[in-house]
Write a protein that holds these residues in place. Structure first.
Motif, short mmCIF file in Angstrom:
data_model
loop_
_atom_site.label_atom_id
_atom_site.label_comp_id
_atom_site.label_asym_id
_atom_site.label_seq_id
_atom_site.Cartn_x
_atom_site.Cartn_y
_atom_site.Cartn_z
N LEU A 18 53.15 41.50 36.09
CA LEU A 18 52.47 42.17 37.20
C LEU A 18 51.18 42.83 36.72
O LEU A 18 50.14 42.72 37.37
CB LEU A 18 53.40 43.22 37.82
CG LEU A 18 52.78 44.12 38.89
CD1 LEU A 18 52.39 43.31 40.12
CD2 LEU A 18 53.76 45.24 39.27
N GLY A 19 51.25 43.50 35.57
CA GLY A 19 50.04 44.12 35.01
C GLY A 19 48.98 43.08 34.71
O GLY A 19 47.79 43.27 35.01
N MET A 20 49.43 41.95 34.15
CA MET A 20 48.48 40.86 33.88
C MET A 20 47.92 40.29 35.18
O MET A 20 46.76 39.86 35.24
CB MET A 20 49.16 39.75 33.08
CG MET A 20 49.14 39.96 31.59
SD MET A 20 47.48 40.24 30.92
CE MET A 20 46.65 38.71 31.37
N GLY A 21 48.74 40.29 36.23
CA GLY A 21 48.29 39.76 37.52
C GLY A 21 47.09 40.51 38.05
O GLY A 21 46.17 39.91 38.64
N LEU A 22 47.07 41.83 37.87
CA LEU A 22 45.91 42.63 38.30
C LEU A 22 44.68 42.24 37.49
O LEU A 22 43.60 42.03 38.05
CB LEU A 22 46.21 44.12 38.13
CG LEU A 22 45.05 45.06 38.43
CD1 LEU A 22 44.60 44.94 39.88
CD2 LEU A 22 45.43 46.52 38.12
N ILE A 23 44.85 42.13 36.19
CA ILE A 23 43.74 41.71 35.32
C ILE A 23 43.24 40.33 35.72
O ILE A 23 42.03 40.07 35.81
CB ILE A 23 44.19 41.71 33.85
CG1 ILE A 23 44.60 43.10 33.38
CG2 ILE A 23 43.10 41.12 32.95
CD1 ILE A 23 43.49 44.10 33.26
N GLU A 24 44.18 39.42 35.97
CA GLU A 24 43.82 38.04 36.32
C GLU A 24 43.11 37.94 37.66
O GLU A 24 42.28 37.05 37.88
CB GLU A 24 45.08 37.17 36.31
CG GLU A 24 45.58 36.91 34.90
CD GLU A 24 47.06 36.59 34.82
OE1 GLU A 24 47.54 36.28 33.70
OE2 GLU A 24 47.76 36.66 35.84
N THR A 25 43.41 38.87 38.57
CA THR A 25 42.68 38.91 39.84
C THR A 25 41.21 39.21 39.58
O THR A 25 40.32 38.56 40.14
CB THR A 25 43.29 39.97 40.77
OG1 THR A 25 44.64 39.58 41.10
CG2 THR A 25 42.50 40.10 42.06
N GLY A 26 40.96 40.17 38.70
CA GLY A 26 39.57 40.48 38.34
C GLY A 26 38.90 39.31 37.62
O GLY A 26 37.72 39.00 37.86
#
Length: 306
Positions: free
Chosen positions: A86-94
């Motif tokens: 989930l934390g990576m998902g936020l980064i990957e959105t950016g």
């Protein structure tokens, strides 16, 4: 159907200042080197578990329902891994919204591009079946860099976020289609376009039937896939972006065209598609969005699972 959005002066209104701050932080954050972003994303995800108790319990319940034989230790490891994702998902959105094409291309490889090219031979439309992995936004960007497509989406309540999101998604794709616009999706498919559609979430009782999903015998499953298949006769191809566990990037996996889809039976079609979804989820189960209340819609008279 949405194409490249135009900036509006109203987005500068004070009501959007907090949104501007969050988007700006995300933009600056993803300028860091990817190995550092990977470590940061994992840390953010683990930390978020302290503040997202409700989502932790939903993820645990979903996993218990789907994998009743999983032992407690493995279950807890999977929950932690899911929040790291989930934390990576936020980064990957950016990354998906703000990275250049060349930088995105450096961090993923493609397996099976020929499959969608073969499916669309002779101008046939392709219904691109996706699932809600945490890397979803980046997956759309990566696929668009290989072959631009259209995608189903849900409009954002925040108008500025809608603009930022659509602008980011349009960097390598053709258009966005409101998920309620069945006619628009059918038209695009009939015109030979590739249209991304995710049938793996609980969209409520309207337009759904109940079919098995993992160990849950009655999961509300959208009939949207079946309706699109009947009306547009597209090829059906699954596409997912898998984050490599060693932090070395991503693999875009494009499977061969789905065969023997039971187009004449809505119930069997839902069960068929859920088996496809199970297969895709199991490629990287920690990376799937278990935080969604997938089984909130129940048959009449059935008790809640949450």
């Amino acid at each position: 159907m949405k194409h490249s959005p135009k900036f509006q002066s109203g987005y500068l209104h004070p009501r959007y200042w907090l949104t501007w701050f969050g988007v700006s932080v995300l933009f600056l954050l993803v300028q860091l080197p990817y190995p550092l972003l990977h470590r940061l994303g994992v840390w953010m995800g683990r930390t978020s578990m302290r503040f997202m108790k409700r989502r932790v319990s939903i993820a645990r319940r979903n996993l218990e329902l789907c994998f009743p034989l999983m032992d407690e230790e493995q279950l807890e490891r999977r929950i932690v891994g899911n929040f790291e994702s989930l934390g990576m998902g936020l980064i990957e959105t950016g990354m998906a919204w703000f990275w250049s094409d060349s930088r995105v291309k450096r961090w993923f490889n493609v397996n099976g591009l020929h499959n969608i090219q073969a499916a669309q031979r002779d101008g046939r439309g392709a219904l691109v079946i996706g699932v809600h992995f945490m890397s979803l936004e980046l997956g759309g960007r990566a696929m668009g860099l290989c072959q631009p497509m259209m995608a189903m989406y849900r409009p954002h309540n925040n108008k500025l976020m809608e603009w930022v999101q659509t602008k980011g998604r349009m960097r390598s794709n053709k258009a966005m289609i409101n998920r309620r616009d069945l006619r628009g999706m059918v038209q695009a498919l009939k015109q030979g376009e590739a249209v991304w559609f995710a049938p793996d979430q609980d969209y409520g009782p309207k337009g759904s039937v109940f079919a098995p999903l993992f160990a849950v015998p009655q999961a509300a499953t959208t009939s949207g896939t079946w309706m699109l298949a009947r009306m547009a006769k597209p090829a059906m191809v699954t596409v997912v972006l898998i984050r490599k566990e060693d932090g070395s990037g991503y693999e875009l996996v494009i499977q061969p065209e789905l065969k023997d889809y039971p187009i004449d039976d809505e119930q069997q079609a839902a069960a068929y598609m859920n088996r496809v979804i199970e297969r895709e989820i199991m490629r990287a189960p920690n990376q799937y969005m278990w935080l969604h209340r997938r089984f909130k819609t129940r048959p009449a008279g059935a008790t809640s699972l949450y």
